[in-house]
Scaffold this motif. Structure first.
Motif, PDB file in Angstrom:
ATOM      1  N   PRO A 125       0.875  -1.175   0.123  1.00 40.39           N
ATOM      2  CA  PRO A 125      -0.282   0.332   0.271  1.00 40.39           C
ATOM      3  C   PRO A 125       0.926   1.421   0.406  1.00 40.39           C
ATOM      4  N   LYS A 126       1.909   1.167   0.037  1.00 43.08           N
ATOM      5  CA  LYS A 126       2.933   2.026   1.331  1.00 43.08           C
ATOM      6  C   LYS A 126       3.522   2.928  -0.884  1.00 43.08           C
ATOM      7  N   LEU A 127       3.373   1.913  -1.679  1.00 44.74           N
ATOM      8  CA  LEU A 127       4.272   2.163  -3.128  1.00 44.74           C
ATOM      9  C   LEU A 127       2.697   2.767  -3.993  1.00 44.74           C
ATOM     10  N   GLY A 128       1.319   3.113  -2.693  1.00 43.07           N
ATOM     11  CA  GLY A 128       0.621   4.024  -3.902  1.00 43.07           C
ATOM     12  C   GLY A 128       0.774   5.661  -3.891  1.00 43.07           C
ATOM     13  N   ARG A 129       2.066   6.009  -2.833  1.00 40.43           N
ATOM     14  CA  ARG A 129       2.430   7.217  -2.750  1.00 40.43           C
ATOM     15  C   ARG A 129       3.899   7.512  -3.046  1.00 40.43           C
ATOM     16  N   GLY A 130       4.647   6.777  -3.091  1.00 37.83           N
ATOM     17  CA  GLY A 130       6.071   7.134  -3.444  1.00 37.83           C
ATOM     18  C   GLY A 130       6.714   6.007  -3.656  1.00 37.83           C
ATOM     19  N   LEU A 131       8.087   6.176  -3.715  1.00 36.54           N
ATOM     20  CA  LEU A 131       9.355   4.942  -3.533  1.00 36.54           C
ATOM     21  C   LEU A 131      10.525   5.850  -3.614  1.00 36.54           C
ATOM     22  N   ASP A 132      10.843   5.359  -2.275  1.00 35.00           N
ATOM     23  CA  ASP A 132      12.444   5.663  -1.505  1.00 35.00           C
ATOM     24  C   ASP A 132      13.170   5.135  -1.829  1.00 35.00           C
ATOM     25  N   VAL A 133      14.409   5.863  -2.686  1.00 33.18           N
ATOM     26  CA  VAL A 133      14.980   4.387  -3.232  1.00 33.18           C
ATOM     27  C   VAL A 133      16.697   5.306  -2.769  1.00 33.18           C
ATOM     28  N   ASN A 134      17.849   4.775  -2.886  1.00 30.01           N
ATOM     29  CA  ASN A 134      18.659   5.035  -2.662  1.00 30.01           C
ATOM     30  C   ASN A 134      19.901   4.254  -3.476  1.00 30.01           C
ATOM     31  N   VAL A 135      20.218   5.300  -4.670  1.00 33.52           N
ATOM     32  CA  VAL A 135      20.825   4.920  -5.776  1.00 33.52           C
ATOM     33  C   VAL A 135      22.826   4.638  -5.699  1.00 33.52           C
ATOM     34  N   ARG A 136      23.022   3.502  -6.721  1.00 35.08           N
ATOM     35  CA  ARG A 136      24.186   4.227  -6.738  1.00 35.08           C
ATOM     36  C   ARG A 136      24.752   3.861  -8.255  1.00 35.08           C
ATOM     37  N   PHE A 137      25.658   4.717  -8.493  1.00 41.14           N
ATOM     38  CA  PHE A 137      25.360   5.117  -9.417  1.00 41.14           C
ATOM     39  C   PHE A 137      26.944   4.645 -10.508  1.00 41.14           C
ATOM     40  N   GLN A 138      26.777   3.142 -10.467  1.00 43.50           N
ATOM     41  CA  GLN A 138      27.831   2.451 -11.106  1.00 43.50           C
ATOM     42  C   GLN A 138      27.120   1.620 -12.791  1.00 43.50           C
ATOM     43  N   LYS A 139      26.154   0.990 -11.705  1.00 40.53           N
ATOM     44  CA  LYS A 139      25.449   0.201 -12.848  1.00 40.53           C
ATOM     45  C   LYS A 139      23.696   0.864 -12.861  1.00 40.53           C
ATOM     46  N   VAL A 140      23.044   0.725 -13.606  1.00 35.65           N
ATOM     47  CA  VAL A 140      21.324   1.399 -13.494  1.00 35.65           C
ATOM     48  C   VAL A 140      20.415   0.176 -12.840  1.00 35.65           C
ATOM     49  N   THR A 141      20.563  -1.138 -12.100  1.00 36.51           N
ATOM     50  CA  THR A 141      20.535  -1.827 -11.414  1.00 36.51           C
ATOM     51  C   THR A 141      21.105  -1.381  -9.836  1.00 36.51           C
ATOM     52  N   ASP A 142      22.099  -0.352  -9.494  1.00 28.60           N
ATOM     53  CA  ASP A 142      22.101  -0.385  -8.066  1.00 28.60           C
ATOM     54  C   ASP A 142      21.906   0.065  -8.076  1.00 28.60           C
ATOM     55  N   PHE A 143      21.138  -0.247  -6.531  1.00 28.32           N
ATOM     56  CA  PHE A 143      20.415   0.312  -5.879  1.00 28.32           C
ATOM     57  C   PHE A 143      20.824  -0.307  -4.357  1.00 28.32           C
ATOM     58  N   GLU A 144      20.479   0.635  -2.784  1.00 32.89           N
ATOM     59  CA  GLU A 144      20.406  -0.205  -1.920  1.00 32.89           C
ATOM     60  C   GLU A 144      19.399  -0.541  -1.799  1.00 32.89           C
ATOM     61  N   TYR A 145      19.387  -1.916  -0.700  1.00 30.27           N
ATOM     62  CA  TYR A 145      18.051  -2.641  -0.740  1.00 30.27           C
ATOM     63  C   TYR A 145      17.131  -1.967   0.349  1.00 30.27           C
ATOM     64  N   THR A 146      15.939  -1.877   0.346  1.00 31.23           N
ATOM     65  CA  THR A 146      15.148  -1.158   0.831  1.00 31.23           C
ATOM     66  C   THR A 146      13.604  -2.096   0.380  1.00 31.23           C
ATOM     67  N   ASP A 147      13.123  -2.275   1.630  1.00 30.47           N
ATOM     68  CA  ASP A 147      11.610  -3.141   2.225  1.00 30.47           C
ATOM     69  C   ASP A 147      10.853  -2.478   0.810  1.00 30.47           C
ATOM     70  N   GLU A 148      10.973  -1.720   0.159  1.00 32.95           N
ATOM     71  CA  GLU A 148      10.075  -1.464  -1.235  1.00 32.95           C
ATOM     72  C   GLU A 148      10.428  -2.069  -2.075  1.00 32.95           C
ATOM     73  N   LEU A 149      12.008  -2.146  -2.078  1.00 30.16           N
ATOM     74  CA  LEU A 149      12.342  -2.711  -3.352  1.00 30.16           C
ATOM     75  C   LEU A 149      12.280  -4.304  -3.517  1.00 30.16           C
ATOM     76  N   SER A 150      12.181  -3.981  -1.810  1.00 28.32           N
ATOM     77  CA  SER A 150      11.850  -6.772  -2.651  1.00 28.32           C
ATOM     78  C   SER A 150      10.483  -6.182  -2.997  1.00 28.32           C
ATOM     79  N   VAL A 151       9.451  -5.453  -3.184  1.00 27.72           N
ATOM     80  CA  VAL A 151       8.404  -5.966  -3.109  1.00 27.72           C
ATOM     81  C   VAL A 151       8.512  -6.138  -5.220  1.00 27.72           C
ATOM     82  N   PHE A 152       9.656  -5.435  -5.869  1.00 29.86           N
ATOM     83  CA  PHE A 152       9.735  -5.230  -7.201  1.00 29.86           C
ATOM     84  C   PHE A 152      10.458  -6.516  -7.370  1.00 29.86           C
ATOM     85  N   ASP A 153      10.796  -7.090  -6.443  1.00 31.30           N
ATOM     86  CA  ASP A 153      11.590  -8.637  -6.909  1.00 31.30           C
ATOM     87  C   ASP A 153      11.241  -9.441  -6.750  1.00 31.30           C
TER      88      ASP A 153
END
Length: 174
Positions: free
Chosen positions: A95-123
């Motif tokens: 339900p939180k994904l209806g309001r936005g997504l907090d991501v913390n990117v790394r800058f070397q690869k387009v798929t490089d993110f710091e893990y969050t509970d929100e990103l686990s939904v995508f996975d």
């Protein structure tokens, strides 16, 4: 039911067939719509062709059911408890994904993110997330500063830096 909790359904041609997609009801981020549209275009979830709208709770239920169905219980009992906890955590975040997504990117690869509970939904839904925050690897000055740091690490470093020393006063006039 308020307009902010209802999404209009539009049919588009995709891979030579009519596929429903969901339209944003208000301006702003909505990762839940992005996930839903990916799953709709892939044919992993469906919406009845007679519907013109879907509300937020129906959408959460639809995506949640797919999340559970696409992650059947692991054969090894030692993994099952962890898997079931991951599913429960993902369902609580949905339900939180209806309001936005907090991501913390790394800058070397387009798929490089710091893990969050929100990103686990995508996975868990098999939806690949990409970002475009890359620096030019030939820019050695930027590369030496960024290294393998995340966005948040760089912001913290920037904020915690001591302010530059004040320039020396001008020499006295003769």
């Amino acid at each position: 039911m308020s307009d902010e909790n209802v999404y209009r359904i539009k049919h588009v041609w995709f891979n030579k067939k009519s596929v429903p997609i969901l339209l944003q009801n208000l301006n702003g981020p909505c990762p839940l719509l992005a996930i839903s549209n990916v799953l709709l275009l892939q044919g992993k979830i469906t919406i009845h062709s007679d519907l013109a709208f879907i509300d937020f709770s129906q959408l959460i239920q639809l995506v949640g059911e797919h999340l559970v169905e696409s992650n059947p219980p692991h054969q090894d009992p030692s993994y099952q408890a962890n898997q079931q906890q991951q599913i429960a955590d993902a369902l609580s975040v949905l339900p939180k994904l209806g309001r936005g997504l907090d991501v913390n990117v790394r800058f070397q690869k387009v798929t490089d993110f710091e893990y969050t509970d929100e990103l686990s939904v995508f996975d868990m839904l098999g939806v690949n997330l990409r970002h475009g925050w890359l620096y030019d690897p030939q820019d050695t000055r930027t590369a030496s500063v960024v290294q393998n740091k995340s966005y948040n690490e760089l912001v913290c470093a920037l904020v915690s830096e001591d302010p530059p020393a004040a320039p020396p006063p001008p020499p006295p006039l003769p």
